[in-house]
Motif scaffolding. Structure first.
Motif, mmCIF file in Angstrom:
data_model
loop_
_atom_site.group_PDB
_atom_site.id
_atom_site.type_symbol
_atom_site.label_atom_id
_atom_site.label_comp_id
_atom_site.label_asym_id
_atom_site.label_seq_id
_atom_site.Cartn_x
_atom_site.Cartn_y
_atom_site.Cartn_z
ATOM 1 N N ARG A 15 2.007 1.964 -3.475
ATOM 2 C CA ARG A 15 0.957 2.421 -4.390
ATOM 3 C C ARG A 15 0.695 3.905 -4.250
ATOM 4 O O ARG A 15 0.554 4.422 -3.156
ATOM 5 N N ASP B 184 -15.355 2.294 -9.837
ATOM 6 C CA ASP B 184 -14.005 2.617 -10.309
ATOM 7 C C ASP B 184 -13.278 3.547 -9.342
ATOM 8 O O ASP B 184 -12.079 3.431 -9.145
ATOM 9 N N CYS B 185 -14.026 4.471 -8.742
ATOM 10 C CA CYS B 185 -13.345 5.450 -7.900
ATOM 11 C C CYS B 185 -12.837 4.805 -6.615
ATOM 12 O O CYS B 185 -11.886 5.298 -6.010
ATOM 13 N N HIS C 97 -14.612 6.738 0.625
ATOM 14 C CA HIS C 97 -14.953 6.598 -0.792
ATOM 15 C C HIS C 97 -16.152 5.684 -1.033
ATOM 16 O O HIS C 97 -17.087 6.060 -1.722
ATOM 17 N N ARG D 179 -7.817 2.928 -3.834
ATOM 18 C CA ARG D 179 -6.841 1.911 -3.440
ATOM 19 C C ARG D 179 -5.529 2.141 -4.179
ATOM 20 O O ARG D 179 -4.451 2.009 -3.606
ATOM 21 N N ALA D 180 -5.644 2.497 -5.481
ATOM 22 C CA ALA D 180 -4.430 2.711 -6.286
ATOM 23 C C ALA D 180 -3.605 3.870 -5.746
ATOM 24 O O ALA D 180 -2.410 3.950 -5.972
ATOM 25 N N LYS D 181 -4.258 4.775 -5.026
ATOM 26 C CA LYS D 181 -3.527 5.901 -4.444
ATOM 27 C C LYS D 181 -2.777 5.493 -3.191
ATOM 28 O O LYS D 181 -2.052 6.293 -2.613
ATOM 29 N N GLY D 182 -3.017 4.265 -2.720
ATOM 30 C CA GLY D 182 -2.329 3.798 -1.528
ATOM 31 C C GLY D 182 -2.962 4.292 -0.242
ATOM 32 O O GLY D 182 -2.290 4.413 0.776
ATOM 33 N N LEU D 183 -4.262 4.576 -0.286
ATOM 34 C CA LEU D 183 -4.932 4.993 0.949
ATOM 35 C C LEU D 183 -5.154 3.775 1.834
ATOM 36 O O LEU D 183 -5.246 2.649 1.347
ATOM 37 N N LYS D 184 -5.273 4.041 3.127
ATOM 38 C CA LYS D 184 -5.550 2.947 4.055
ATOM 39 C C LYS D 184 -6.925 2.376 3.757
ATOM 40 O O LYS D 184 -7.841 3.102 3.369
ATOM 41 N N ARG E 2 -11.528 1.774 -6.657
ATOM 42 C CA ARG E 2 -10.268 1.200 -7.148
ATOM 43 C C ARG E 2 -9.193 2.293 -7.211
ATOM 44 O O ARG E 2 -8.045 2.074 -6.808
ATOM 45 N N THR E 3 -9.589 3.478 -7.677
ATOM 46 C CA THR E 3 -8.626 4.579 -7.718
ATOM 47 C C THR E 3 -8.119 4.904 -6.316
ATOM 48 O O THR E 3 -6.928 5.127 -6.121
ATOM 49 N N ARG F 64 0.827 -1.201 0.000
ATOM 50 C CA ARG F 64 0.000 0.000 0.000
ATOM 51 C C ARG F 64 0.865 1.255 0.000
ATOM 52 O O ARG F 64 0.542 2.245 -0.647
ATOM 53 N N ALA G 2 -13.384 7.206 -12.681
ATOM 54 C CA ALA G 2 -12.232 6.923 -11.825
ATOM 55 C C ALA G 2 -12.127 7.914 -10.670
ATOM 56 O O ALA G 2 -11.458 7.648 -9.681
#
Ligand SMILES: Nc1ncnc2c1ncn2[C@@H]1O[C@H](COP(=O)(O)OP(=O)(O)OP(=O)(O)O)[C@@H](O)[C@H]1O
Ligand code: SF4
Ligand SMILES: [Mg+2]
Lengths: 324, 318
Positions: free
Chosen positions: A88, B215-216, B234, B221-226, B218-219, A85, A102
């Motif tokens: 990422r 999708d948002c 979200h 998570r992709a940002k590396g949020l806890k 997933r975004t 994490r 997104a």
């Protein structure tokens, strides 16, 4: 040492209809600052490969089998969830195909841009907001203060993709994954976004995994290219070499079906036939059913990815010149 | 915003007029009335009573008279209880409101907590257990559940009172009175919460599952949020949006009373009045009450719209 290495990655999905083998034995690497294009038809496993790298595949539906993904020498697949994490959005960032969905519709652009800065850079909310406005300006949007307070539905698709890019580069990642970054956009906007990506890449020295089904995008931006078909890499090499001297019949088909600006073609030479069903892949070469150069045992045996010269690899019996 | 609310309030006028007509003629054209129902009356006395209550006038005339009264805030006069309808409702409404509000808070809280937590572990043992419990609760007939609760907790175990709002002849005041009412509320609240949380839990679970696939998310998570941030900031915010409309629809329910439950637990609420008035053909009460609920329904919708606009930036009130 390579920045990113895919070593024989395989991903399968257990579904009600059966096992979907989405990605099989995929190997490629990306050096620091390099742009690797991944190209192939819809469903060939491009997104699944990228999501495996990000650790974002739906579990337990997705099974990753006997393989490794290494980033900066670390094996990502064995990394504890919390360490992954922290990579990422920080060292590895990703932008997606649909900028409209997104972004979160109920949070302002600024709030969403601040999140990675606060999570990874430990900025105070106030400092993060200032940084967010600077990032918005950086990706070429006018009136950043106003845009930061806006909500996603108030912006156009092109603007939203710029915002996504701003978010992705906010922590200066070493690798940017761009999954079809321009597919959902108008042609003129596509060109602008590609230009922005090229500029950022030059400026920030970041490596990119550029996923697309558009060879034009590859030609614009990539240094090297991996062509995927039915979950496997079938050809791989430097862009110029591959465009000038494509060896796999599928690559040739893709190149032939590409519209070339300036040259008028009566009809694009589309590859006839269909992609095989990922639920029941043939035992031999997956392209055999559509291949104009098919040989007698192409349907029984599967060609391995072999090196032709320096950095050009191909998985095809005909290209190897091996007689059947 | 203010313009929107004003316009919506103005739009209420024709809606309410229509509702009042439907309500009035539905009751007025139903054969039989309060006087006909009483077979003890002589012919002359019954005519006398009809004249007294205005039941002998043409229907249209009666409607206009009723409308005129409504404009003065007069809902009419209860034939059965011989007091103004407003006064009658005022006596019982708040009992129903107390019960319904308690139930509402509890069952929304419970449904949100269970629905969300089971959506986070879909098809786990916990989720399956919840699904089973929800269907069991939903398929219980109201009266059966109520009687079962009464038998177990009031008759066999004698832990809780059988019914009513206070013990017979009780003169408790202050805290003692509050405690006594609370004790009497336990069983009806329990029954109603069990009956109502089932479908809402399903709804919350479905809404949350859908939000988790956005999708948002997933975004995020992709940002590396806890994971906690991903879920609460979200997914949950998007999952709660469709629930707002449901919450708005609850407003009339807060005052309409639960007919069967109130009857079985002998709770002096408006649901009680409802059944009795129906039996006695006390139409002024029924009409007044139905109109009151119509107003609440419209106001509830308006509140839901305003609330929606407050939390979803995509909704613009015009
Ligand atoms: N969650 C999932 N469950 C089951 N199968 C999946 C799942 N995600 C992807 N797949 C399957 O994996 C295969 C590869 O999908 P992937 O999304 O990687 O394709 P792609 O190359 O990105 O295509 P596109 O150009 O359409 O984005 C497809 O056959 C798809 O149906
Ligand atoms: S291996 Fe055979 S079927 Fe496959 S691409 Fe090469 S020639 Fe065609
Ligand atoms: Mg894809």
């Amino acid at each position: 040492m390579k920045l990113l290495e895919f070593d024989q990655l395989s991903v399968a999905f257990d579904t009600e209809a059966g096992t979907v083998r989405a990605v099989q034995d995929v190997s490629f690497d990306v050096a620091a600052g390099e742009v690797l294009g991944v190209v192939g038809e819809s469903g060939c496993g491009k997104s699944v490969s990228a999501l495996a790298l990000m650790g974002l595949l739906p579990r337990p539906a997705a099974r990753i089998a006997g393989s490794a993904i290494r980033f900066g020498g670390r094996s990502l697949l064995d990394l504890p969830a919390d360490e992954l994490r922290q990579l990422r959005g920080n060292e590895i960032a990703m932008i997606f195909q649909e900028p409209m969905s997104a972004l979160n519709p109920v949070l302002s652009i600024g709030e969403q841009l601040c999140e990675p800065l606060i999570a990874h850079r430990r900025l105070t909310p106030r400092a993060a907001w200032a940084q967010a406005e600077a990032l918005i300006a950086r990706v070429g949007i006018a009136r950043p203060a106003e845009i930061a307070r806006a909500f996603p539905h108030q912006l156009s698709g092109g603007m939203l993709q710029r915002v996504m890019i701003a978010m992705a580069i906010s922590c200066a990642p070493r690798l940017l994954i761009a999954d079809e970054p321009t597919t959902a956009l108008d042609v003129t906007i596509q060109a602008q976004i590609l230009e922005l990506l090229r500029e950022l890449r030059r400026e920030q020295q970041m490596a990119m995994l550029l996923i697309t089904h558009d060879l034009g995008v590859i030609a614009e931006l990539a240094d090297r290219v991996a062509v995927m078909y039915a979950g496997r890499v079938v050809e791989q090499g430097p862009v110029r070499e591959l465009f000038r001297n494509p060896r796999h019949p599928y690559t040739r088909g893709l190149l032939a079906s590409r519209p070339v600006p300036g040259r008028r073609l009566a009809r694009l030479a589309a590859i006839p036939g269909q992609v095989p069903d990922p639920l029941s892949l043939p035992p031999g070469c997956a392209f055999a059913a559509r291949c104009p150069e098919r040989r007698t045992d192409c349907e029984q045996r599967r060609p391995a990815l072999r090196r032709l010269d320096a950095d050009h690899r191909v998985a095809c019996f005909a290209a190897e010149g091996v007689s059947a | 915003m203010r313009q929107f609310i004003l316009r919506r309030l103005l739009m209420m006028v024709p809606t309410l007029l229509g509702a009042s007509a439907v309500i009035f003629f539905l009751f007025a054209l139903t054969p039989g009335d309060f006087v006909d129902g009483n077979y003890m009356l002589t012919e002359a006395r019954s005519r006398e009573l009809k004249a007294l209550y205005g039941l002998d006038q043409p229907v249209l005339q009666r409607y206009l008279t009723w409308l005129g009264q409504l404009l003065h805030g007069d809902l009419g006069f209860s034939l059965q209880y011989q007091i103004p309808v407003t006064q009658l409702l005022d006596q019982y409404l708040w009992h129903s409101f107390l019960l319904s509000l308690t139930v509402l808070l509890l069952y929304w809280g419970l449904s949100l907590a269970i629905g969300i937590s089971s959506a986070l572990r879909p098809y786990s043992w916990y989720d399956r257990l919840v699904t089973l419990a929800v269907f069991a609760a939903m398929s219980f007939p109201v009266f059966f559940l109520c009687l079962l609760l009464i038998k177990w907790f009031a008759v066999d175990l004698q832990w809780l009172p059988v019914g009513g709002m206070q013990s017979t002849g009780s003169e408790a005041t202050g805290l003692a009175r509050i405690g006594e009412i609370a004790l009497h509320m336990v069983l009806p609240v329990l029954a109603l919460v069990m009956l109502q949380s089932g479908s809402l839990t399903r709804y919350v679970r479905a809404s949350m599952l859908e939000a988790l696939r956005l999708d948002c998310v997933r975004t995020a998570r992709a940002k590396g949020l806890k994971e906690r941030t991903v879920i609460l900031r979200h997914a949950l915010r998007n999952a709660l949006l469709p629930l707002i409309t449901l919450l708005g629809l609850e407003l009339p329910g807060l005052f309409s009373g639960a007919i069967i439950t109130e009857k079985l637990f002998n709770w002096p609420g408006v649901g009680h009045i409802h059944v009795d008035s129906l039996a006695a053909r006390d139409y002024p009460v029924l009409m007044g009450f139905t109109l009151f609920l119509a107003v609440l329904t419209i106001v509830g919708n308006l509140l839901a719209d305003i609330l929606y606009a407050a939390v979803d930036p995509r909704v613009r009130l015009r």
